[in-house]
Design an enzyme around this catalytic site. Structure first.
Site, PDB file in Angstrom:
ATOM      1  N   CYS A   1      25.935 136.840   3.796  1.00 15.95           N
ATOM      2  CA  CYS A   1      26.872 137.938   4.078  1.00 15.95           C
ATOM      3  C   CYS A   1      28.228 137.608   3.461  1.00 15.95           C
ATOM      4  O   CYS A   1      28.767 136.513   3.695  1.00 15.95           O
ATOM      5  CB  CYS A   1      26.990 138.119   5.587  1.00 15.95           C
ATOM      6  SG  CYS A   1      28.348 139.196   6.100  1.00 15.95           S
TER       7      CYS A   1
ATOM      8  N   HIS B   1      33.439 144.633  11.273  1.00 16.03           N
ATOM      9  CA  HIS B   1      34.640 144.866  10.485  1.00 16.03           C
ATOM     10  C   HIS B   1      35.134 146.283  10.711  1.00 16.03           C
ATOM     11  O   HIS B   1      34.384 147.151  11.143  1.00 16.03           O
ATOM     12  CB  HIS B   1      34.382 144.638   8.988  1.00 16.03           C
ATOM     13  CG  HIS B   1      33.447 145.647   8.369  1.00 16.03           C
ATOM     14  ND1 HIS B   1      32.078 145.618   8.564  1.00 16.03           N
ATOM     15  CD2 HIS B   1      33.685 146.730   7.578  1.00 16.03           C
ATOM     16  CE1 HIS B   1      31.514 146.618   7.912  1.00 16.03           C
ATOM     17  NE2 HIS B   1      32.469 147.317   7.310  1.00 16.03           N
TER      18      HIS B   1
ATOM     19  N   GLN C   1      38.226 149.184   8.884  1.00 16.29           N
ATOM     20  CA  GLN C   1      38.853 149.468   7.597  1.00 16.29           C
ATOM     21  C   GLN C   1      40.197 150.167   7.790  1.00 16.29           C
ATOM     22  O   GLN C   1      40.443 150.790   8.826  1.00 16.29           O
ATOM     23  CB  GLN C   1      37.945 150.362   6.742  1.00 16.29           C
ATOM     24  CG  GLN C   1      36.610 149.732   6.399  1.00 16.29           C
ATOM     25  CD  GLN C   1      35.781 150.616   5.493  1.00 16.29           C
ATOM     26  OE1 GLN C   1      36.175 150.947   4.379  1.00 16.29           O
ATOM     27  NE2 GLN C   1      34.602 151.015   5.975  1.00 16.29           N
TER      28      GLN C   1
ATOM     29  N   HIS D   1      51.442 161.460  20.186  1.00 17.96           N
ATOM     30  CA  HIS D   1      51.069 160.393  21.117  1.00 17.96           C
ATOM     31  C   HIS D   1      49.849 159.699  20.505  1.00 17.96           C
ATOM     32  O   HIS D   1      48.804 160.325  20.352  1.00 17.96           O
ATOM     33  CB  HIS D   1      50.707 161.038  22.461  1.00 17.96           C
ATOM     34  CG  HIS D   1      50.630 160.102  23.621  1.00 17.96           C
ATOM     35  ND1 HIS D   1      51.369 160.282  24.769  1.00 17.96           N
ATOM     36  CD2 HIS D   1      49.872 159.001  23.847  1.00 17.96           C
ATOM     37  CE1 HIS D   1      51.077 159.341  25.645  1.00 17.96           C
ATOM     38  NE2 HIS D   1      50.159 158.547  25.092  1.00 17.96           N
TER      39      HIS D   1
END
Length: 333
Positions: free
Chosen positions: A39, A165, A167, A292
């Protein structure tokens, strides 16, 4: 370089990124991850990613080497590129510009199979600190107008790698959906002189029928007009428009809340694919009284079909009140 093209009817921008393109035969339905092979996000494979922009690690560790617990790198196949200028241009009635922006990957943990709800609280806090650090750094670039942080978990949610993960994409304009939300919130504020999101929090806290969890700084609830089954919003109880203004104690509370609700999703829905999206204010209009920030969590349990695509209406087969009850009861399963 990628190109940004504007729809002349509704003003929506599209990224045309040929570097991320596929041959026609490659457009296939989402498949489960293929295991096997190394990986690129695992420790020891740092040379397989672009050089890191940010990392949290112990003293003495060499850059782009193992020993980190959060690592941020440019996306190897970016939808937008940080180099160059916008070069705005017309093509007849159409508008276009260079695909300038930023596209980064936040590698959340060195552990290949660790879900958010399984992470150590302090390590998860650092994931949110990384979001903040990158937003603050990129906001210094006057070419950028909006920063979106999001997570795709599972192939059906758009993730191409299993390793945990999220992004970040920094854009040279404010997306149309963000403008629409801001306009609706501003209209409400001008009429009632109150933040609509603060009013939503107040009502949900009082009724409790759609609330899944609450701590001293955050509330998680199934929104009244949920577009999809088990959709959740995680909102700060304190009013502020920009995520990067988060305080240290609030980061701890946010990590606790995300572990809580994503753990409940995992228990009730058996590790569903999901997206979460950080909604925050545009970079050049900060600290607005009517906006908000919040995190929207959307399990991918249904697909948009022709009706949704053609009308903007959504059909949700799970009432949010029932979804919230299932999730509140998750600890008893």
């Amino acid at each position: 370089m990628p190109e940004l093209r504007r729809d002349p009817v509704i003003g929506r921008w599209v990224i045309v990124a040929s570097s991320r393109g596929k041959r026609p035969s490659s457009f296939e339905p989402a498949q489960d991850y293929q295991e096997g092979g190394s990986c690129p996000f695992c420790p020891g494979s740092e040379e397989r990613t672009p050089n890191e922009i940010l990392a949290y690690y112990n003293t003495g560790r060499e850059k782009n080497k193992p020993g980190w617990w959060v690592r941020v790198v440019p996306n190897k196949f970016p939808a937008l590129e940080i180099e160059g200028d916008l070069a705005r241009a017309g093509d007849g009635l159409y508008d276009k510009m260079n695909g300038m922006g930023a596209h980064e990957v936040i590698i959340e943990t060195p552990n290949h199979d660790q879900a958010i709800h399984e992470m150590d609280l302090k390590k998860l806090e650092d994931v949110f600190w990384a979001f903040r650090d990158r937003i603050l750094d990129l906001s210094k670039d006057p070419r950028l107008e909006y920063i979106l942080v999001f997570k795709n978990h599972g192939a059906a949610a758009g993730a191409s790698l299993k390793h945990p993960h999220s992004q970040l994409m920094a854009l040279p304009m404010v997306p149309i959906r963000v403008k629409q939300e801001a306009a609706g919130a501003k209209s409400y504020f001008e009429y009632k002189e109150r933040c609509v999101y603060c009013d939503i929090i107040r009502q949900e806290s009082q009724s409790k029928i759609r609330v899944v969890a609450q701590n001293k700084d955050f509330i998680a609830f199934a929104p009244f007009a949920s577009r999809s089954p088990f959709e959740l919003w995680v909102m700060p109880l304190r009013h502020y428009s920009d995520f990067q203004d988060i305080q240290k104690t609030e980061v701890t509370s946010l990590a606790e809340m995300m572990k809580n609700v994503l753990g409940r999703h995992h228990a009730v829905l058996d590790n569903p694919p999901f997206n979460y999206i950080l909604h925050t204010g545009p970079l050049r209009s900060q600290k607005q009284p009517h906006t908000h920030w919040y995190i929207e969590i959307i399990p991918k349990l249904s697909r948009q079909a022709g009706f949704e695509q053609g009308t903007g209406f959504y059909i949700n087969t799970m009432p949010p009140e029932d979804a919230a009850q299932f999730l509140r009861d998750a600890s008893q399963l």
